[in-house]
Scaffold this motif. Sequence first.
Motif, short mmCIF file in Angstrom:
data_model
loop_
_atom_site.label_atom_id
_atom_site.label_comp_id
_atom_site.label_asym_id
_atom_site.label_seq_id
_atom_site.Cartn_x
_atom_site.Cartn_y
_atom_site.Cartn_z
N ILE A 40 60.05 -14.10 63.89
CA ILE A 40 61.22 -14.79 63.37
C ILE A 40 60.77 -15.87 62.40
N VAL A 41 61.50 -16.01 61.29
CA VAL A 41 61.24 -17.06 60.32
C VAL A 41 62.41 -18.05 60.39
N ALA A 42 62.08 -19.33 60.28
CA ALA A 42 63.10 -20.36 60.41
C ALA A 42 62.80 -21.48 59.43
N GLY A 43 63.83 -22.26 59.09
CA GLY A 43 63.59 -23.35 58.16
C GLY A 43 64.80 -24.23 57.96
N HIS A 44 64.56 -25.40 57.41
CA HIS A 44 65.62 -26.29 56.95
C HIS A 44 65.23 -26.78 55.56
N SER A 50 63.24 -20.27 51.70
CA SER A 50 62.01 -19.50 51.88
C SER A 50 62.15 -18.53 53.04
N ALA A 51 62.74 -19.00 54.14
CA ALA A 51 62.91 -18.15 55.31
C ALA A 51 63.88 -17.00 55.03
N ALA A 52 64.96 -17.28 54.29
CA ALA A 52 65.94 -16.23 54.00
C ALA A 52 65.32 -15.10 53.19
N ARG A 210 62.29 -9.57 59.55
CA ARG A 210 62.16 -10.47 60.69
C ARG A 210 63.49 -11.13 60.99
N GLU A 211 63.61 -11.62 62.19
CA GLU A 211 64.80 -12.39 62.55
C GLU A 211 64.82 -13.70 61.76
N LEU A 212 66.00 -14.32 61.68
CA LEU A 212 66.18 -15.49 60.82
C LEU A 212 66.94 -16.58 61.55
N MET A 213 66.52 -17.83 61.31
CA MET A 213 67.26 -19.00 61.81
C MET A 213 67.14 -20.12 60.79
N ILE A 214 68.27 -20.76 60.45
CA ILE A 214 68.25 -21.90 59.55
C ILE A 214 69.16 -22.99 60.12
N VAL A 215 68.88 -24.24 59.74
CA VAL A 215 69.63 -25.39 60.23
C VAL A 215 70.10 -26.22 59.05
N ALA A 228 71.91 -18.05 62.75
CA ALA A 228 70.82 -17.14 63.10
C ALA A 228 71.30 -15.70 63.06
N LEU A 229 70.35 -14.83 62.74
CA LEU A 229 70.55 -13.39 62.87
C LEU A 229 69.36 -12.88 63.68
#
Length: 431
Positions: A40-44, A50-52, A210-215, A228-229
């Motif tokens: 999973i890639v994540a970011g703010h 970048s994560a998207a 990959r899975e995705l999470m952003i804040v 998140a997806l």
Amino acid sequence: MQPYSPERRTALVFCGTGAHGAYHAGVLRAVQEAGVKIDIVAGHGIGAASAALAAVDGAARLWDKDGVWREPAVTAFYGWRWPLRVAVWLTLLLAVAVAAPALLWSIGWARGVAVLLVAPLGVVAALLLTLVGGDLLGDRRGSARRRAAGRPWWRVVGAPLDVERVREVFAAALWQLLRGAAQTARPAASEIGRRYGEVLAESLGQPGFRELMIVVTDIDARLDVVAALLGERYQREFVAPRPGRERRAEIIDLAGSGRDHLADLVAAALTPPVLGEPQLLTFGADSYWRGETHRLCDRPGASVRLLEELAAIGVTQAIVVSAVATSPRPHRLSAARLDPRHRLGEFLAAAESAALRDALDLARLRFDSVYLIAPAHNAVGAFDVDGAYDEASDRKQDLVELMTRAYEDAYHQFIEPVVGASGERLAQADA
């Protein structure tokens, strides 16, 4: 802390603002070349963009020869908005127009003085039209509408940084990736988000996806919004109720009812607080907010919330990437920069460094392993999109050099000592 293992559920977390996205690009290139398994890639902030891209096998769009951080357009990121620049020039012209009649009268030139007396009025009118017109054009360009109080020029003066250019570049990069070989015009943000959700949901588990999470931060609701997806198993854990929180108010399921919001959320993450005009997001009529339009932007220090959410969905191993250097040693002070944009950049860097230190301390209680990739020294600030002069080395550093340094840091700080050592350990165990 447990040794690194590719069998654990691993998250790659990006933190930072503006030009620090070039550092993310260099790390992504090294991680991809080394074949490091990322679930999973994540970011703010800029890390959300970048994560998207990395989630849908598009990380190369960041560092390629025609990638985001090599385009000439990057020098226009986070500049001063055009009405403000025009207003400055008109103010100077107004000063000249006011001083000219007095000068002509003092030297005895009576002709033309009457005309010059009228000139300041014309300059003032042009100045007001510029500020009000910039406000009206900004309202017309956005798809969402939001009632605002106060004088119209405060929309320009109160949010002087231009965030439209960076939003446009990343929206174009996302659409170019999603459309493939089809030469179709870029659609509305909601269509980009819907297409993104469909592609990622169908391709999860395939190489490069990959899975995705952003804040991001909701200014009106005064809370963080986590989007998140995820895979089906972890999606249930993500949307499940939690004690002491109204979960429906703070999460967006990008695989379900919130899939239209992906592009707007990335645009919000690209918006720095205070000096940038917040991104407007209209929630669905069936959501918790019942069709309201809220203002969203980035928040320095959101890394704490990111790691908290990742731990709740089964991540046991985290790799955190930040372009902010560790605390400097004594007698390493540099000249203070007086530009408001640079002042904000210095504050964001200090806030991120402090929050990241707290986040890592807490993460060691939640994860089996936590790793940090960060430069020992970085002269490029959050808004130094055309490079920065480094007093320590007495030369200018640009974003290409920052990407190269990130590539090297990823190998020296993580891939060789951690991933390489784990491979040697496994080989010895097999032997």
